[in-house]
Design a protein around this motif. Sequence first.
Motif, PDB file in Angstrom:
ATOM      1  N   VAL A  32       0.842  -1.204   0.000  1.00 17.95           N
ATOM      2  CA  VAL A  32       0.000   0.000   0.000  1.00 17.95           C
ATOM      3  C   VAL A  32       0.873   1.248   0.000  1.00 17.95           C
ATOM      4  N   LEU A  33       1.906   1.244   0.835  1.00 18.15           N
ATOM      5  CA  LEU A  33       2.810   2.401   0.918  1.00 18.15           C
ATOM      6  C   LEU A  33       3.507   2.652  -0.422  1.00 18.15           C
ATOM      7  N   GLU A  80       6.289  12.605   9.244  1.00 17.97           N
ATOM      8  CA  GLU A  80       4.890  12.293   9.525  1.00 17.97           C
ATOM      9  C   GLU A  80       4.474  11.004   8.824  1.00 17.97           C
ATOM     10  N   LEU A  81       4.901  10.846   7.586  1.00 22.11           N
ATOM     11  CA  LEU A  81       4.566   9.637   6.837  1.00 22.11           C
ATOM     12  C   LEU A  81       5.183   8.399   7.486  1.00 22.11           C
ATOM     13  N   ILE A  82       6.436   8.511   7.902  1.00 20.43           N
ATOM     14  CA  ILE A  82       7.112   7.369   8.541  1.00 20.43           C
ATOM     15  C   ILE A  82       6.415   7.002   9.854  1.00 20.43           C
ATOM     16  N   ILE A  83       6.061   8.027  10.633  1.00 19.27           N
ATOM     17  CA  ILE A  83       5.357   7.777  11.900  1.00 19.27           C
ATOM     18  C   ILE A  83       4.048   7.045  11.632  1.00 19.27           C
ATOM     19  N   ARG A  84       3.303   7.511  10.624  1.00 17.95           N
ATOM     20  CA  ARG A  84       2.028   6.869  10.298  1.00 17.95           C
ATOM     21  C   ARG A  84       2.235   5.419   9.877  1.00 17.95           C
ATOM     22  N   ALA A  85       3.317   5.154   9.158  1.00 16.22           N
ATOM     23  CA  ALA A  85       3.599   3.784   8.711  1.00 16.22           C
ATOM     24  C   ALA A  85       3.823   2.862   9.905  1.00 16.22           C
ATOM     25  N   PHE A  86       4.649   3.311  10.853  1.00 15.67           N
ATOM     26  CA  PHE A  86       4.899   2.479  12.041  1.00 15.67           C
ATOM     27  C   PHE A  86       3.658   2.371  12.914  1.00 15.67           C
ATOM     28  N   SER A  87       2.904   3.443  13.029  1.00 20.11           N
ATOM     29  CA  SER A  87       1.680   3.416  13.822  1.00 20.11           C
ATOM     30  C   SER A  87       0.681   2.421  13.240  1.00 20.11           C
ATOM     31  N   THR A  88       0.540   2.435  11.914  1.00 14.54           N
ATOM     32  CA  THR A  88      -0.371   1.500  11.244  1.00 14.54           C
ATOM     33  C   THR A  88       0.114   0.073  11.426  1.00 14.54           C
ATOM     34  N   ARG A 159      -9.432   7.114  17.269  1.00 15.67           N
ATOM     35  CA  ARG A 159     -10.749   7.595  16.893  1.00 15.67           C
ATOM     36  C   ARG A 159     -11.678   6.404  16.660  1.00 15.67           C
ATOM     37  N   ARG A 160     -12.978   6.659  16.832  1.00 17.09           N
ATOM     38  CA  ARG A 160     -13.978   5.618  16.591  1.00 17.09           C
ATOM     39  C   ARG A 160     -13.921   5.160  15.130  1.00 17.09           C
ATOM     40  N   THR A 161     -13.720   6.097  14.208  1.00 16.39           N
ATOM     41  CA  THR A 161     -13.640   5.763  12.787  1.00 16.39           C
ATOM     42  C   THR A 161     -12.511   4.778  12.528  1.00 16.39           C
ATOM     43  N   GLN A 198      -5.549  -0.438   3.117  1.00 20.02           N
ATOM     44  CA  GLN A 198      -5.437   0.808   2.363  1.00 20.02           C
ATOM     45  C   GLN A 198      -6.406   1.859   2.908  1.00 20.02           C
ATOM     46  N   VAL A 199      -7.638   1.439   3.219  1.00 21.45           N
ATOM     47  CA  VAL A 199      -8.619   2.368   3.783  1.00 21.45           C
ATOM     48  C   VAL A 199      -8.126   2.882   5.137  1.00 21.45           C
ATOM     49  N   LEU A 200      -7.559   1.971   5.958  1.00 23.74           N
ATOM     50  CA  LEU A 200      -7.014   2.378   7.254  1.00 23.74           C
ATOM     51  C   LEU A 200      -5.907   3.415   7.056  1.00 23.74           C
ATOM     52  N   TRP A 201      -5.053   3.199   6.058  1.00 27.98           N
ATOM     53  CA  TRP A 201      -3.967   4.130   5.779  1.00 27.98           C
ATOM     54  C   TRP A 201      -4.500   5.506   5.365  1.00 27.98           C
ATOM     55  N   ARG A 202      -5.601   5.508   4.633  1.00 26.49           N
ATOM     56  CA  ARG A 202      -6.177   6.761   4.152  1.00 26.49           C
ATOM     57  C   ARG A 202      -7.001   7.481   5.235  1.00 26.49           C
ATOM     58  N   THR A 203      -7.204   6.833   6.378  1.00 33.23           N
ATOM     59  CA  THR A 203      -8.028   7.405   7.452  1.00 33.23           C
ATOM     60  C   THR A 203      -7.143   8.156   8.438  1.00 33.23           C
ATOM     61  N   ASN A 204      -7.515   9.370   8.764  1.00 33.11           N
ATOM     62  CA  ASN A 204      -6.732  10.181   9.701  1.00 33.11           C
ATOM     63  C   ASN A 204      -6.918   9.643  11.119  1.00 33.11           C
ATOM     64  N   GLU A 205      -5.836   9.167  11.716  1.00 32.42           N
ATOM     65  CA  GLU A 205      -5.935   8.571  13.053  1.00 32.42           C
ATOM     66  C   GLU A 205      -5.911   9.611  14.168  1.00 32.42           C
TER      67      GLU A 205
END
Length: 947
Positions: A32-33, A80-88, A159-161, A198-205
Amino acid sequence: MKEDQLMPVNLPPRDKELRARVKLFGNLLGKVLKRLEGRRALAAVETLRKGFIALRKQDDPAKRAKLMAFIDKLDADSLELIIRAFSTYFSLANIAEEDFLYRERRRQVSEGGPLWVGSFDHTLRELHEQGIPADSLQRLLDQLAYVPVFTAHPTEARRRTVMEAQRRIFLAADRLNDRRLGREEREELTQELETRIQVLWRTNEVRVKKPQVQDEIKYGLFYFEESLFNAVPITYRFLEKAIRRTYGNDEAGNPRVRVPSFLRFGSWIGGDRDGNPNVTPAVTELACRLAMEQVLSEYLRRVSALRHELTHSLYMCQPSEAFLESLERDSNIATAVFRGSADRFETEPYRRKLYIMRYRLTETLNTVRRRLNGENAVLPANSAYASAAEMLNDLRLMHDSLVSHGDANVAAGKLTDLIRLAETFGFHLFHLDIRQESTVHGQTVAEILKATGLNEDYDALSEPERLALLARLAEAEELPRLDGEALSETARETLEVFHVIGRMRAEVGPEGIGTYVISMTHAASHVMEVMFLARLAGLAGRNEAGECFCQIRVSPLFETIEDLRHIEEVLEDLLTQPVYARMLKASGNLQEVMLGYSDSCKDGGILASSWNLYEAQQKILRITGAHHVACRLFHGRGGTIGRGGGPTHESILAQPPGTVHGQIKFTEQGEVLSYKYSNVETAVYELSMGATGLIKASRCLIDNPPMDRRDYLGIMDELAALGEEAYRDLTDRTEGVLDYFYEITPVQEIGQLNIGSRPSHRRKADRSKSSIRAIPWVFGWAQSRHTLPAWYGIGTALERWRQNDPSRLAKLQTMYNEWPFFRSLLSNCQMALTKADMRTAEEYARLCHDPELAKRVFGRIHEEFERTVTQVLNVADTQTLLDENPTLALSLMRRNPYMDPLNHIQITLLRRHRELHERQPEAEQDPWISPLLRSINAIAAGMRNTG
């Protein structure tokens, strides 16, 4: 500390399956990345991932410096992108672990042998083997009340989403476990998983705006809709099945032991106003009505579904007389229900009844919705359900009628599930507790007494004088008329809360409002102040016949070490008050007492907190027993060990013998909610483990429990004193330690993370230990990998008590093996020590402006860490931390190489963010704040801990 002290020795045999699933998720995330963010983005993530994995295997200063230089060159967007990758990745790893553990439990069930310790099956077999007869077990079960209470403390970063997206991944992954899948089906499912990721990646956490209390209320309701409405009936079925398997049926074919409905749920969301000015009386009303709307909607959905299942014809069966009489009583609304065709379904009685029930539920639900819209709506007297008891009566009549003509198996299906839900949730869904701090009541009472001429200077009264005055006023036939305009806004709002309690009890049912919790209870007068305010609102007093009535139950909350030590004095003063005793008896003669784990641990350290709480429980039960009052302990636990966290089953069993009398109530906070209740499968497991812990701990109701050994108690007295001294020496008496804490943790930035409506500090711009709340105190130490509140002082206490005496070490080892309290304490300590990382913590220490201060404070912490690891391993008689829990050890070990880059990125961001604001205090544009806040979320997800 040596590296091998952290590595698990005895690995679980099936871990390969879990590793394969984690690897699959990681590969799909990588795809996905690469597709969405490009090769360079994926290459940056992989550089850090592989680099820090290599450093975990063997440290290399040159490679470490090279990785840090790589991080330093990255701009805000890249970070920010790297942080999101590890967080996901952590989110996916959490899902994989949850699904794996669910599969393991399912595998044990399918193999047909005894199940895991804490399962209903294992627990019932154990009780039966110990000679507990069916009638004794029935007596025990009839006294059970298991009450988790959902709270809205600012610790849940998700987030609930995002949780909804994660639930869809969990379900897709679970379908992938079917070994019957063909290659093509497996590929299609894998493709679906990639799409879900992919949807999870596109969702703002990260939340764009700070949540309002209304958002938090809806967040809490999410778990009922998402899992608990399904999990509760399943939990009861599992218990019934285990009882039938072990205790069998009687001569008539009925189970020898009947399972009562003992699960109940509470909430603080919308009722906890301590330190949260956003929780107004209107918000409390909203919380009650939204809960009622949600549970009524669920009943309506299930009743509608049953209409298509219970299609029995009068030509094929004969319903009971009682059921037919109830149908006859419904004839007055038949025309409205069937819109002119009043004889519809006359030959299908159950279907006819369910249509009528659906109509009545709709009428009730519509009334609630009109109230939510601001209307002063009145419940239609003849057509709506006025209470859950009315609906339950109809459901039970239907059930018994089905049984009467041989359809017991039909009645035992979805109809029984609905009955279980109605017994558990009523029309209120949960008991909404109200909480306020004691000084607010004191100030309000003082204003009211002065405004009515009853007393000019309440604050000047001694404690005995206050008690005498409040006791007299609580039962007074008449009180002077109160002019609300003479009161301050705070006093008016405080009094209005009690009027709201009365209105909500009338709307949602008496159980809709739970307990009134008084935080910072220091004296018996603090409880009597609440009773006086309840009297003013008509919730307590004497009726026209002169009989005492009380529609409020008050729970004093003892939080600090000092409060816990004075608990006997306060309770004795309270229960010896004749007026309070009469009020208590009128409300059911049950005294609830709440114990605060968070503040006591922040105050005096984990050892002193745990031990004072243990002793406090024994004192409370002694006093309430002497006054012939039933008692329920309410445990204010958080998610982390430093706030009373840990496995629920073991925590309940670690309570003092004879103090759990069938009832237990405890808070479920922050990340604990999502980990336990996001998925039906895990929710069933957690409810089952908690229930069996309660059953085992409540043996005192039918048997004489073995009492604690006196020598163990004496040793714990000494250990607690030594531990408290060491903890206070650091946190209270070490100059600059609070500056160190604020500068080397992201605690100041946590306030900008939109994760809760409640302020993180009691007093702004106050860097004192008393000002910062327990949650950010624990959160900050966890983010910087110190995890200090959960272990500091234990090493010193054990070392000083041992004095290098082999016989004393042997004594501690025996305590660890024989005493559940001591074992639970040190097991939880091992978890916290494993989550700590002193090498990373030292990197955070460099953020401190004063290098000498950093060196001095970190040196003490590191030294105590090494000491604690050594001493705990010696007492547990193991070679590595968590050696006795290899599954957890592997989980934490698997995360560390991914945590390392996140921590180092966070350190870089903290430094850049703070340097920018030192240079430009009024800077409006800060490119570093967004990735910094994401790093806090990511580290919380990786550690599975916030507060």
